[in-house]
Design an enzyme around this catalytic site. Structure first.
Site, PDB file in Angstrom:
ATOM      1  N   HIS A   1     -14.989  -3.741   1.132  1.00 16.85           N
ATOM      2  CA  HIS A   1     -13.912  -3.085   0.418  1.00 16.85           C
ATOM      3  C   HIS A   1     -14.474  -2.402   2.824  1.00 16.85           C
ATOM      4  O   HIS A   1     -13.882  -1.359   3.186  1.00 16.85           O
ATOM      5  CB  HIS A   1     -14.827  -1.561   0.093  1.00 16.85           C
ATOM      6  CG  HIS A   1     -14.635  -1.316  -0.810  1.00 16.85           C
ATOM      7  ND1 HIS A   1     -15.610  -2.329  -1.282  1.00 16.85           N
ATOM      8  CD2 HIS A   1     -13.859  -1.419  -1.847  1.00 16.85           C
ATOM      9  CE1 HIS A   1     -15.988  -1.994  -2.828  1.00 16.85           C
ATOM     10  NE2 HIS A   1     -14.703  -1.790  -3.491  1.00 16.85           N
TER      11      HIS A   1
ATOM     12  N   GLU B   1      -4.126  -4.893  -9.908  1.00 19.86           N
ATOM     13  CA  GLU B   1      -3.628  -4.925  -9.324  1.00 19.86           C
ATOM     14  C   GLU B   1      -2.186  -5.359  -8.927  1.00 19.86           C
ATOM     15  O   GLU B   1      -1.403  -5.938  -9.057  1.00 19.86           O
ATOM     16  CB  GLU B   1      -4.173  -5.596  -7.871  1.00 19.86           C
ATOM     17  CG  GLU B   1      -5.239  -4.391  -7.082  1.00 19.86           C
ATOM     18  CD  GLU B   1      -7.030  -4.035  -8.102  1.00 19.86           C
ATOM     19  OE1 GLU B   1      -7.760  -3.290  -7.724  1.00 19.86           O
ATOM     20  OE2 GLU B   1      -6.721  -4.728  -9.228  1.00 19.86           O
TER      21      GLU B   1
END
Length: 334
Positions: A139, A70
Site C-alpha cells: 500500500h 478493480e
C-alpha cells in the site's frame, strides 16, 4: 479569490465544480457513497480517506459505490467514457493496479489509436501512492513510471493544493485517459487556492525555485523535500533551481533541458524504485541532449530497489530525504 485549503479539499472542490459544470461527470469508487443501495445508513464516507465526502448528497445518482473488484469497476468506467460519460474513478491504492491493468493499458490507452482518432476515452483514474504512512509493501508504492511508460495515458502528479485543483480540472476536461496520482502524505497540506475554477495545462513544469548553481528535477511529495534541501544549501551559498514536473506524461522536456544546460549540474529525485523509473528516463534525456553542457555526472536520489518496509525506522530510511538530496547536490558541486 484565493484562500488556504488543503490538498484534499482542493481535489474535492475540483470534482464538485466540474460535476456542477457538466452533468456527464460522475464519480465512482469503493466507499464513495458509503453504503448506498444497502439497508444500512447511507453515510457517504467519501472514499477510504474521505476525499469525495459531501458529493453524494450534492449530486444524487452521480456518486457511485462499486464492489471490491478493480477489474470490474475500472472496466465499467472505461466503457462509460467510451460512451460519452466523463467518469472520475478511484483506484484506492496505486498498488492495486495489477488487478485492472489490462483495462487501462490494453484498452483505454489504445482506443483513440486503434479507431483512427474517432474513439475518445475521457476517464480519470484517481489513485493514492507513496510511502510514509506505515502501510507496508502492498500500500506504499510509487508506481508512476509504469503508467508513464504506456503510450496513450497521461500521468499527473500534483505537489500542492493549487496544482491538485487545476490539474484535476484539466484531467476531467481532457479527452484521453488520465492517471491522477495523489501522494497520501500531501492530503493535509494547505496552500492558496482560488475559489473560481481554473485549469493547469499538461506538460508544463513549474520552476518552484530559481537557481544557477545546480538543478533538482522532481515531482509529487519530493518537491517539498527538494525545496527544503535547496533552502539548506542556500544558507551555504549554493543556489539551486527546483523543477516540479507536475506531469510525467506529457513531459516538459524544454524546461528540463534549458535548466540542465544552464546550470550544468543535475540531481533527479524520485521516490520510486530506481530501475526503469522517471528518474532514469530524465537522466537519459539530459545525457542524450544536454551532455556537452554538463559539468558533473547526473546524480539520482531514489528509493532503493526493494519493497517498501513496514518498520518505521526502515521506511524513513527508504524515502529520499532532504539530507540525501542536499548531499547529492553537494556531490555534483564538488
Amino acid at each position: 479569490m484565493a484562500r488556504k485549503i488543503t490538498y484534499q479539499q482542493a481535489i474535492n472542490e475540483a470534482l464538485s465544480q466540474e460535476m456542477a459544470r457538466d452533468e456527464n461527470v460522475i464519480v465512482m469508487g469503493e466507499d464513495n457513497a458509503g453504503g448506498a443501495g444497502s439497508s444500512g445508513e447511507q453515510d457517504a464516507w467519501g472514499g477510504v480517506l474521505g476525499v469525495t465526502k459531501g458529493l453524494f448528497h450534492r449530486y444524487p445518482g452521480r456518486v457511485l459505490d462499486t464492489p471490491l473488484s478493480e477489474g470490474g469497476f475500472i472496466g465499467a468506467a472505461v466503457g462509460a467514457a467510451a460512451c460519452g460519460m466523463r467518469p472520475v474513478v478511484e483506484l484506492m491504492f496505486i498498488d492495486f493496479m495489477g488487478v485492472c491493468f489490462d483495462q487501462i493499458f490494453n484498452q483505454a490507452a489504445k482506443f483513440r489509436y486503434m479507431f483512427g482518432g474517432k474513439a475518445l476515452t475521457p476517464v480519470v483514474i484517481r489513485t493514492m501512492q507513496g510511502a510514509g504512512l506505515r502501510a507496508a509493501a502492498q500500500h506504499s508504492q510509487m508506481l508512476t513510471s509504469l503508467f508513464t511508460h504506456v503510450p496513450g495515458l497521461k500521468v499527473v502528479c500534483p505537489s500542492t493544493p493549487y496544482d491538485a485543483k487545476g490539474l484535476l480540472i484539466q484531467s476531467i476536461r481532457d479527452d484521453d485517459p488520465v492517471i491522477f496520482c495523489e501522494h497520501k502524505l500531501l492530503y493535509s497540506q494547505e496552500g492558496d487556492v482560488p475559489e473560481e475554477s481554473y485549469a493547469i495545462p499538461f506538460g508544463e513544469a513549474n520552476v518552484v525555485r530559481d537557481g544557477d548553481d545546480a538543478t533538482i528535477i522532481t515531482y509529487g511529495r519530493m518537491v517539498h523535500q527538494s525545496v527544503e534541501a535547496a533552502s539548506t544549501l542556500a544558507r551555504q551559498g549554493i543556489d539551486v533551481e527546483v523543477i516540479d514536473l507536475r506531469t510525467t506524461s506529457p513531459l516538459d522536456e524544454e524546461t528540463i533541458l534549458e535548466s540542465a544546460s544552464r546550470t550544468g549540474r543535475v540531481v533527479v529525485v524520485d521516490e520510486a524504485n530506481p530501475r526503469c523509473s522517471v528518474a532514469t528516463d530524465i537522466a537519459a534525456l539530459i545525457a542524450q541532449r544536454a551532455f556537452k553542457s554538463l559539468k558533473a555526472q547526473i546524480e539520482l536520489v531514489t528509493a532503493p530497489h526493494t519493497p517498501t518496509p513496514f518498520a518505521g525506522v526502515l521506511e524513513d530510511m527508504y524515502i529520499p530525504s532532504p539530507e540525501k538530496i542536499a548531499a547529492a547536490v553537494t556531490k555534483v558541486r564538488s
